[in-house]
Structures are given as C-alpha cells and as structure tokens.
Design a protein around this motif. Structure first.
Motif, PDB file in Angstrom:
ATOM      1  N   ASP A 480       0.817  -1.215   0.000  1.00  0.00           N
ATOM      2  CA  ASP A 480       0.000   0.000   0.000  1.00  0.00           C
ATOM      3  C   ASP A 480       0.851   1.265   0.000  1.00  0.00           C
ATOM      4  O   ASP A 480       2.068   1.228   0.204  1.00  0.00           O
ATOM      5  CB  ASP A 480      -0.947   0.014   1.202  1.00  0.00           C
ATOM      6  CG  ASP A 480      -2.151  -0.885   0.973  1.00  0.00           C
ATOM      7  OD1 ASP A 480      -2.503  -1.118  -0.186  1.00  0.00           O
ATOM      8  OD2 ASP A 480      -2.729  -1.368   1.969  1.00  0.00           O
ATOM      9  N   SER A 481       0.166   2.386  -0.178  1.00  0.00           N
ATOM     10  CA  SER A 481       0.826   3.698  -0.159  1.00  0.00           C
ATOM     11  C   SER A 481      -0.182   4.717   0.343  1.00  0.00           C
ATOM     12  O   SER A 481      -1.347   4.414   0.592  1.00  0.00           O
ATOM     13  CB  SER A 481       1.337   4.072  -1.556  1.00  0.00           C
ATOM     14  OG  SER A 481       0.248   4.113  -2.477  1.00  0.00           O
ATOM     15  N   GLY A 482       0.272   5.952   0.499  1.00  0.00           N
ATOM     16  CA  GLY A 482      -0.627   7.028   0.872  1.00  0.00           C
ATOM     17  C   GLY A 482      -1.161   6.933   2.285  1.00  0.00           C
ATOM     18  O   GLY A 482      -0.503   6.465   3.208  1.00  0.00           O
ATOM     19  N   LEU A 483      -2.420   7.388   2.453  1.00  0.00           N
ATOM     20  CA  LEU A 483      -3.043   7.485   3.770  1.00  0.00           C
ATOM     21  C   LEU A 483      -3.158   6.122   4.446  1.00  0.00           C
ATOM     22  O   LEU A 483      -2.911   5.991   5.650  1.00  0.00           O
ATOM     23  CB  LEU A 483      -4.431   8.132   3.641  1.00  0.00           C
ATOM     24  CG  LEU A 483      -5.194   8.383   4.948  1.00  0.00           C
ATOM     25  CD1 LEU A 483      -4.411   9.358   5.826  1.00  0.00           C
ATOM     26  CD2 LEU A 483      -6.592   8.934   4.652  1.00  0.00           C
ATOM     27  N   LYS A 484      -3.516   5.088   3.668  1.00  0.00           N
ATOM     28  CA  LYS A 484      -3.665   3.758   4.256  1.00  0.00           C
ATOM     29  C   LYS A 484      -2.338   3.239   4.783  1.00  0.00           C
ATOM     30  O   LYS A 484      -2.269   2.636   5.857  1.00  0.00           O
ATOM     31  CB  LYS A 484      -4.231   2.784   3.214  1.00  0.00           C
ATOM     32  CG  LYS A 484      -4.549   1.415   3.797  1.00  0.00           C
ATOM     33  CD  LYS A 484      -5.196   0.494   2.766  1.00  0.00           C
ATOM     34  CE  LYS A 484      -5.533  -0.853   3.394  1.00  0.00           C
ATOM     35  NZ  LYS A 484      -6.131  -1.783   2.405  1.00  0.00           N
ATOM     36  N   LEU A 485      -1.248   3.485   4.049  1.00  0.00           N
ATOM     37  CA  LEU A 485       0.068   3.052   4.508  1.00  0.00           C
ATOM     38  C   LEU A 485       0.459   3.785   5.786  1.00  0.00           C
ATOM     39  O   LEU A 485       0.994   3.178   6.717  1.00  0.00           O
ATOM     40  CB  LEU A 485       1.115   3.295   3.417  1.00  0.00           C
ATOM     41  CG  LEU A 485       2.563   2.974   3.802  1.00  0.00           C
ATOM     42  CD1 LEU A 485       2.714   1.498   4.154  1.00  0.00           C
ATOM     43  CD2 LEU A 485       3.526   3.356   2.685  1.00  0.00           C
ATOM     44  N   ARG A 486       0.178   5.098   5.852  1.00  0.00           N
ATOM     45  CA  ARG A 486       0.529   5.859   7.049  1.00  0.00           C
ATOM     46  C   ARG A 486      -0.203   5.321   8.275  1.00  0.00           C
ATOM     47  O   ARG A 486       0.370   5.230   9.366  1.00  0.00           O
ATOM     48  CB  ARG A 486       0.207   7.344   6.844  1.00  0.00           C
ATOM     49  CG  ARG A 486       1.140   8.027   5.856  1.00  0.00           C
ATOM     50  CD  ARG A 486       1.102   9.541   6.015  1.00  0.00           C
ATOM     51  NE  ARG A 486      -0.202  10.093   5.687  1.00  0.00           N
ATOM     52  CZ  ARG A 486      -0.576  10.448   4.461  1.00  0.00           C
ATOM     53  NH1 ARG A 486       0.262  10.284   3.436  1.00  0.00           N
ATOM     54  NH2 ARG A 486      -1.767  10.963   4.239  1.00  0.00           N
ATOM     55  N   TYR A 487      -1.462   4.975   8.104  1.00  0.00           N
ATOM     56  CA  TYR A 487      -2.236   4.415   9.219  1.00  0.00           C
ATOM     57  C   TYR A 487      -1.672   3.050   9.627  1.00  0.00           C
ATOM     58  O   TYR A 487      -1.535   2.753  10.818  1.00  0.00           O
ATOM     59  CB  TYR A 487      -3.706   4.269   8.823  1.00  0.00           C
ATOM     60  CG  TYR A 487      -4.546   3.588   9.873  1.00  0.00           C
ATOM     61  CD1 TYR A 487      -4.990   4.293  10.997  1.00  0.00           C
ATOM     62  CD2 TYR A 487      -4.875   2.240   9.765  1.00  0.00           C
ATOM     63  CE1 TYR A 487      -5.749   3.661  11.970  1.00  0.00           C
ATOM     64  CE2 TYR A 487      -5.633   1.608  10.739  1.00  0.00           C
ATOM     65  CZ  TYR A 487      -6.065   2.320  11.829  1.00  0.00           C
ATOM     66  OH  TYR A 487      -6.807   1.691  12.798  1.00  0.00           O
ATOM     67  N   THR A 488      -1.336   2.224   8.627  1.00  0.00           N
ATOM     68  CA  THR A 488      -0.768   0.905   8.914  1.00  0.00           C
ATOM     69  C   THR A 488       0.543   1.030   9.673  1.00  0.00           C
ATOM     70  O   THR A 488       0.768   0.342  10.676  1.00  0.00           O
ATOM     71  CB  THR A 488      -0.544   0.117   7.608  1.00  0.00           C
ATOM     72  OG1 THR A 488      -1.793  -0.065   6.939  1.00  0.00           O
ATOM     73  CG2 THR A 488       0.077  -1.238   7.890  1.00  0.00           C
ATOM     74  N   VAL A 489       1.418   1.915   9.206  1.00  0.00           N
ATOM     75  CA  VAL A 489       2.725   2.100   9.859  1.00  0.00           C
ATOM     76  C   VAL A 489       2.544   2.568  11.294  1.00  0.00           C
ATOM     77  O   VAL A 489       3.216   2.069  12.214  1.00  0.00           O
ATOM     78  CB  VAL A 489       3.582   3.102   9.069  1.00  0.00           C
ATOM     79  CG1 VAL A 489       4.831   3.484   9.852  1.00  0.00           C
ATOM     80  CG2 VAL A 489       3.973   2.511   7.721  1.00  0.00           C
ATOM     81  N   LYS A 490       1.650   3.508  11.508  1.00  0.00           N
ATOM     82  CA  LYS A 490       1.411   4.028  12.860  1.00  0.00           C
ATOM     83  C   LYS A 490       0.943   2.913  13.794  1.00  0.00           C
ATOM     84  O   LYS A 490       1.419   2.800  14.932  1.00  0.00           O
ATOM     85  CB  LYS A 490       0.359   5.139  12.795  1.00  0.00           C
ATOM     86  CG  LYS A 490       0.084   5.792  14.142  1.00  0.00           C
ATOM     87  CD  LYS A 490      -0.948   6.912  13.996  1.00  0.00           C
ATOM     88  CE  LYS A 490      -1.245   7.547  15.356  1.00  0.00           C
ATOM     89  NZ  LYS A 490      -2.255   8.633  15.248  1.00  0.00           N
ATOM     90  N   THR A 491       0.039   2.073  13.309  1.00  0.00           N
ATOM     91  CA  THR A 491      -0.488   0.975  14.130  1.00  0.00           C
ATOM     92  C   THR A 491       0.585  -0.063  14.428  1.00  0.00           C
ATOM     93  O   THR A 491       0.742  -0.509  15.571  1.00  0.00           O
ATOM     94  CB  THR A 491      -1.677   0.305  13.412  1.00  0.00           C
ATOM     95  OG1 THR A 491      -2.673   1.285  13.127  1.00  0.00           O
ATOM     96  CG2 THR A 491      -2.278  -0.799  14.264  1.00  0.00           C
ATOM     97  N   LEU A 492       1.333  -0.459  13.400  1.00  0.00           N
ATOM     98  CA  LEU A 492       2.344  -1.500  13.577  1.00  0.00           C
ATOM     99  C   LEU A 492       3.497  -1.017  14.449  1.00  0.00           C
ATOM    100  O   LEU A 492       4.027  -1.777  15.266  1.00  0.00           O
ATOM    101  CB  LEU A 492       2.880  -1.962  12.220  1.00  0.00           C
ATOM    102  CG  LEU A 492       1.866  -2.548  11.230  1.00  0.00           C
ATOM    103  CD1 LEU A 492       2.595  -3.216  10.066  1.00  0.00           C
ATOM    104  CD2 LEU A 492       0.925  -3.530  11.889  1.00  0.00           C
ATOM    105  N   LEU A 493       3.892   0.233  14.291  1.00  0.00           N
ATOM    106  CA  LEU A 493       5.005   0.760  15.087  1.00  0.00           C
ATOM    107  C   LEU A 493       4.634   0.816  16.560  1.00  0.00           C
ATOM    108  O   LEU A 493       5.442   0.453  17.427  1.00  0.00           O
ATOM    109  CB  LEU A 493       5.399   2.149  14.571  1.00  0.00           C
ATOM    110  CG  LEU A 493       6.642   2.784  15.203  1.00  0.00           C
ATOM    111  CD1 LEU A 493       7.847   1.853  15.085  1.00  0.00           C
ATOM    112  CD2 LEU A 493       6.941   4.131  14.559  1.00  0.00           C
TER     113      LEU A 493
END
Length: 687
Positions: A480-493
């Motif tokens: 993924d990329s964009g807004l969905k990727l940012r949300y995923t990264v925030k959750t996983l981190l």
C-alpha cells in the motif's frame, strides 16, 4: 475467491497447463492409520497389510457419497471396546507393553480378553452401506463403461457384497490374531484408552492383484473411475440458460466439492448453508445467489487443486500458521505464467528457518521470473490467505491483487527500507552452539506478523503469542501507499514497541558486555528481525537513516549505549567483575523512551563517578583495555557535543523517536572496538 479461481482456470488453460479434475465425491483418504484389506474371490478376508507411507495414504481415493459412507476405502473404529472393564484395560496395557518390548504374547490370553470385550461395531449402520450398498452402486456405474484393464475394481465390488458386517468383523479379528507381529494392528483391535475411539482407514483390495492388469486402487484405475463419475450427466442436453460466468448452467443446483489441502484439510470453495443469516441478505438462498454450472465448478476446483498441490509448496502456496497460531495458507501467483517459475508464495510468507534462504535471494529469483512477462501484457499478482480460525470453517482472511510492475517496485522498496539501519550486529548462538555476531536479516512479511504477535515479558526472556495481527497487515505494509500506509505504519510501530521494548532493551544490555541474551531457541531469529523491522517502519514513515541518526532520540540511544559499555569496564576493573543487574544506560533507557530530558538530567548526575574513573584510568598492560576505555570516553564527549548543538531536546518521545532511540542503543561501535565476552561467560541458551 471464486472470481480469482475462474480467472486462474483460464490462465492455466491458455498456458497449456493440464490440471486434474476430480469428482467432488471422489476424495483422497486421510492421513490416519491405514491398512489394506485383501479380499479373495469368495468375499472373505485373505490378509491385512499396514500402509505407513504418508503419500501412499493420501493418493488413494474413495467414493464418498455422504459423510462416513465410502468405498473402496472407509473409516472404522477399533473392533472391541474394553473401557467398560478396568481389568480388561489393564490387561490390554500389559499386552501392549510386551509388544513394545518385542516380547511374545499369550494368544489364549488375547482370546480371553476378546471374549469378555464389547463389540464396538454393533449398531453401526454405515458399515452395511460401505460393504454392501455402495459396492452395488459402484458396480452399476462401472458396468456402463466397463474396461477390461480395470476389471479389478469391478471384481472387488462383486466380491465384497457377499459378506456382512458381522462376518467381516469376525474375519478381521481372526486375521489379526494370525499376525506374527500384532503391534501395528493393536489399536485397530482394542479401544482401551482415550475419550473416544480413534478411526482407522481400511482400503479394500483384491487378494489376487497379479491376475489383473491394474489393482483396484491403482492410480490409473482410480482415474478411470473418476472419469466414470464425471461423465454422469454430461450427455444431457445443454441448458439455454447461463451461469454467473456465462457458461452452461447444467448442474448449478449442486453443492461445491471440497479440496483437500496440506495444513487446512478439506476446503469448500463456497459454503451454501441456508441457516446462515447472511444468505438472506439479497433474497437469494444457496445456489441461487451465485449459480455456477458444473463445467465452471470443475474448472475452479481443478485450478485450486493445482494451486495447492504439495509439489507447488513455496511456488504458489506456503504455510503461515506460525505467525498467528492458527492453521493458515498463503497463495500467490501471477495472472500470466512466466517461462520459469519462482517461489512467489515464499516471498510473502517464507520462513527462512526451513532452508536458510534469505529474503534478498528469494526476491532476486522471483523478480527475475516476473521480468520475463512481456511489458505489453497487463499482468497481475494475485494474493489471498485461507485460514481456519475455529479449526473447521475456512475463511478468506486476505485477498489482494496488484500489477506486476507495482509488486516489483514494492519488493525493491521493501529491501531498501530494511537497509535503513545504522551499523549494528546481534550476538546469538549459532548452529554449533557457539556465540557469533550476526547482521540483522530482512524479514519476510509473515515474519513481521510473527514478531508483531509476540509479546515479551520478564525482562525480555519469556515470549507468548497473541492473535492481534494477520498477513493482511504485513501485506498492507508491503503493497500500500498514501493514507492507508501511514495508518498501517502508525499501528504497527505502536504495537512493535509495546510488545518488544523489554526484549530489545535486554538484548542491548547483554550485547554491551559481549554476551548472548538467553531466550527460547525457537525465538532466536526475532533478535535478527526486530531491528530491521524498526528501520523499515521508519523508512515507510519517510524517515531515512541519514536523518534519524542525527536526531536527539538516536543520539540519546547512542549515549546510553556507550554508557553501558563504559560501566561494564568500570565493573570489570574497579568492582573486580561484580556486575549489577542493569548497566547505567540500560537503567535509564526506559525513562528516556518516554521523557528524554528527564533521563538526560539523571544521566548527568549518575555518570560522574564513571567519567572520573575513565579520565584517570591507565595501565601499561594492553590486556586491561585502557585504550578502549578512553575511546568510549571520547565517544561519550562527542555525542554530548552533538546533543548540545541541537536546538531542543523533546519533552516526550513520539513512536518514531522511540524506534530511532532503540536503534541508537543497539547500534554497534566500530568492529575493532566491539566488546569482548564478559568474564562471567555467556548466557545459557533457553530450550
């Protein structure tokens, strides 16, 4: 998933790949204890043979018209029940012990036990169907298109109908008592332990196999009978109506058959159960909701059978059960097949523990294979995950497709992100049980889920598995990329820091004295994966190493790492090897990860005695490491100067700051200055 399998069936057909179509009622035998029963011309049992090869069990198929009713293979319980009599149970256990020790047993005693035991087959109606009704029905099917070279199967159906369940039971008992070695057959004879009797698979075969061109269960005979089943109804006139995929809708009312897979067992393509409330959502129940003709259904089933074939492990499917603690398979394949295939599925869910293949090596082969697809063809990479959360019903856990170009770029970006690291090495036990320093590894997506779902406790020594994340989360990170990727990264981190912080701190504490941090052996690899995952998540947050390695958080991590190593030398030479549970920097890291300013204030006071000692420490003996002590002191000063030049130290750490600080804490000094093993020795490797 039906749409993807329909498309795959077309791809396989266009590519010229031949797939086997098996009738939905002609299914493989299970991997249970299996015996071959030889039937003579009079319908009597001539002998019994044990089938131990796992592949030989599952390649043999049976015609199963309903659950438990099948031929020429069927499941049976043990012949006799001893559980109602404790004395008989003890006698059976004693007999089993004698057999285990290869000692002869008293046949008369065995017969006495049988005489007092209860017949466990009494009242089992399905046995009569397996021995009489189904053979008759099969015989009628065979005579329609009888072939001489498959006469053994027809002969078997005519022989077995001469017997009865009672007669079969008694003959099987007599046959077992004649065996020179009863040990392999003991569980078939008696039920004496456990909550319920275990099933055993019996495969009927003609006793005079050599008189026929092919035995009844020969693969060619089975394929011939399968064609007999598939030909039923094929001569009926084609309907003018079309199914959901535009083909003839003959047989659309029938249910989908099950495909037997490794790990998952039987998987039904579409469960049509009118008891499920979701079936009523659009007013179309069961098959009417998505009519699929038998021709289309067979193509889909054969495509899934090809995709999940055991020989295609790592190429188109791989086991990802470990990452979430439940049975699950990942499937991946390109919509256009290249000339040379590669391990597409392994690149997503590969576990390098099996053969030591690193992600980079696997990616190189996969990307080379995909590059063979012509650029003018709009090919897609298809990925989906099947799991059985409750152990019974199959669930499509994740389904995604993307262009081949996007996938290639994503795989390359993944490797670039995993190199977003400072120089660091991890000390673990090698295969020879000796400790070695190792560079971090690039994780497969499945391994990220494994690490995310691992919670470390007791100062990073005890791991437990939770079921919070799945492969969809890791594949979102990859594709993924964009807004969905940012949300995923925030959750996983946030999750990786919460679940693994204590482990990473304990890892650094051990490394700074040159020791191996003792953890369970099965989790050793996480020590090599977690630093890379932090680096990847920072990269996906658009924070590169040349930026975060100059940040206050990273420098504080480096400062506390040097403090640990200097504290270690202080304990070694001043305290004569007496080590505290935590070194100076490690004790402050937990505070620094939340309140960096507060941690620096505490550090400025606690560092004074070690700083004073390091400034005055000198010894002509090079073994005393005076040069290394002064090197640490100089590094300490250099980092403090860098921190002083920064405009501001943050009051609180963001998750990205915490990741950078942990990487700074784990980062290695120059190779020549790496600490030697502590005099206290290595930590013991946990089992």
């Amino acid at each position: 998933m039906l749409n993807e399998l329909y498309a795959l069936a077309g791809v396989l057909n266009n590519t010229g790949i031949k797939t086997e179509i098996w009738h939905k009622n002609f299914v493989p035998n299970p991997k249970t204890v299996t015996f071959r029963i030889l039937i003579d011309k009079e319908g009597n049992i001539a002998d019994i043979e044990s089938i131990t090869d796992e592949k030989a069990k599952t390649v043999t198929r049976k015609w199963e018209t309903s659950n438990g009713n099948s031929f020429p293979s069927f499941n049976v319980t043990p012949l006799y029940d001893l559980t109602q009599n404790e004395m008989l149970v003890e006698q059976a256990k004693e007999l089993k012990k004698q057999l285990d020790k290869d000692k002869p047993i008293n046949v008369e005693q065995l017969k006495t036990v049988i005489e007092q035991a209860a017949n466990l087959w009494d009242g089992q109606q399905k046995l009569a169907k397996c021995l009489n009704q189904l053979p008759q029905d099969m015989g009628k099917l065979i005579t329609v298109s009888m072939a001489e070279n498959h006469a053994a199967l027809f002969s078997l159906t005519q022989r077995i109908i001469k017997t009865t369940p009672q007669k079969f039971h008694q003959q099987l008992t007599d046959c077992l008592l004649k065996q020179n070695n009863l040990l392999p057959f003991f569980e078939l004879l008696f039920f004496y332990t456990g909550a319920k009797p275990k099933n055993t698979c019996l495969v009927l075969e003609v006793a005079d196999r050599s008189e026929f061109e092919y035995p009844a269960n020969h693969p060619k005979a089975q394929r011939w009978f399968n064609q007999c089943l598939l030909s039923i109804g094929k001569n009926e006139p084609s309907s003018s109506d079309k199914d959901a995929y535009g083909t003839v809708n003959n047989g659309w009312q029938e249910k989908f058959g099950a495909i037997r897979m490794n790990i998952l067992g039987d998987v039904t393509l579409r469960a049509m159960n009118d008891e499920s409330r979701c079936q009523y959502r659009y007013g179309q129940i069961n098959a009417t909701g998505n009519p699929v003709g038998v021709q289309t259904r067979e193509a889909m089933s054969s495509a899934l059978g090809w995709l999940s074939h055991p020989d295609r492990k790592k190429k188109t499917w791989t086991d990802i059960s470990r990452s979430k603690g439940e049975s699950a398979l990942l499937f991946a394949y390109p919509s256009v097949m290249p000339e040379e295939e590669a391990e597409y599925a392994q690149l997503f869910g590969g576990t390098a523990d099996e053969d030591g293949v690193k992600f980079e090596a696997c990616a190189e082969r996969v990307l080379k294979s995909l590059s063979q697809i012509p650029k003018d063809i709009e090919a897609q990479m298809q990925i989906f995950v099947l799991s059985k959360p409750d152990g019974f019903r199959t669930k499509v856990q994740f389904n995604h497709n993307c262009s081949i170009d996007h996938f290639i770029q994503s795989a390359q970006d993944w490797q670039t992100g995993c190199r977003n690291l400072p120089f660091l090495e991890i000390r673990i036990f090698g295969g020879d049980k000796k400790p070695t320093w190792n560079e971090p590894l690039t994780p497969y997506p499945e391994e990220i889920v494994w690490c995310l779902n691992t919670v470390w406790a007791r100062l990073g020594t005890q791991a437990s598995l939770i079921k919070q994340f799945n492969m969809g989360d890791a594949l979102d990170l990859l594709l993924d990329s964009g807004l969905k990727l940012r949300y995923t990264v925030k959750t996983l981190l946030a999750a990786i820091l919460k679940n693994n912080q204590s482990f990473l701190l304990a890892l650094g504490n051990a490394h700074h004295v040159g020791r191996v941090h003792g953890i369970p052996k099965s989790y050793n690899k996480q020590a090599l994966l977690l630093p890379t995952i932090l680096a990847l998540l920072l990269d996906k947050s658009n924070i590169k190493n040349e930026v975060y390695m100059k940040s206050p958080a990273y420098l504080i991590g480096r400062l506390l790492s040097i403090a640990d190593q200097l504290h270690d030398k202080y304990c070694k030479y001043v305290r004569k090897g007496s080590m505290p549970p935590q070194l100076l920097g490690n004790a402050l890291m937990a505070i620094a990860l939340e309140h960096p300013k507060q941690a620096l204030a505490m550090f400025s006071q606690r560092m004074l005695p070690y700083q004073a000692w390091a400034r005055t420490y000198s010894d002509p003996n090079p073994d005393k490491e005076a040069g290394l002590v002064h090197f640490f002191l100089n590094e300490w000063g250099a980092i403090c100067n860098q921190l002083a030049e920064l405009e501001e130290i943050p009051e609180r750490c963001l998750d990205t700051d915490k990741a950078a600080m942990l990487l700074g804490y784990l980062a290695s000094t120059a190779k020549k200055d790496k600490p030697e093993p502590s005099t206290s020795g290595e930590a013991n490797e946990s089992k």
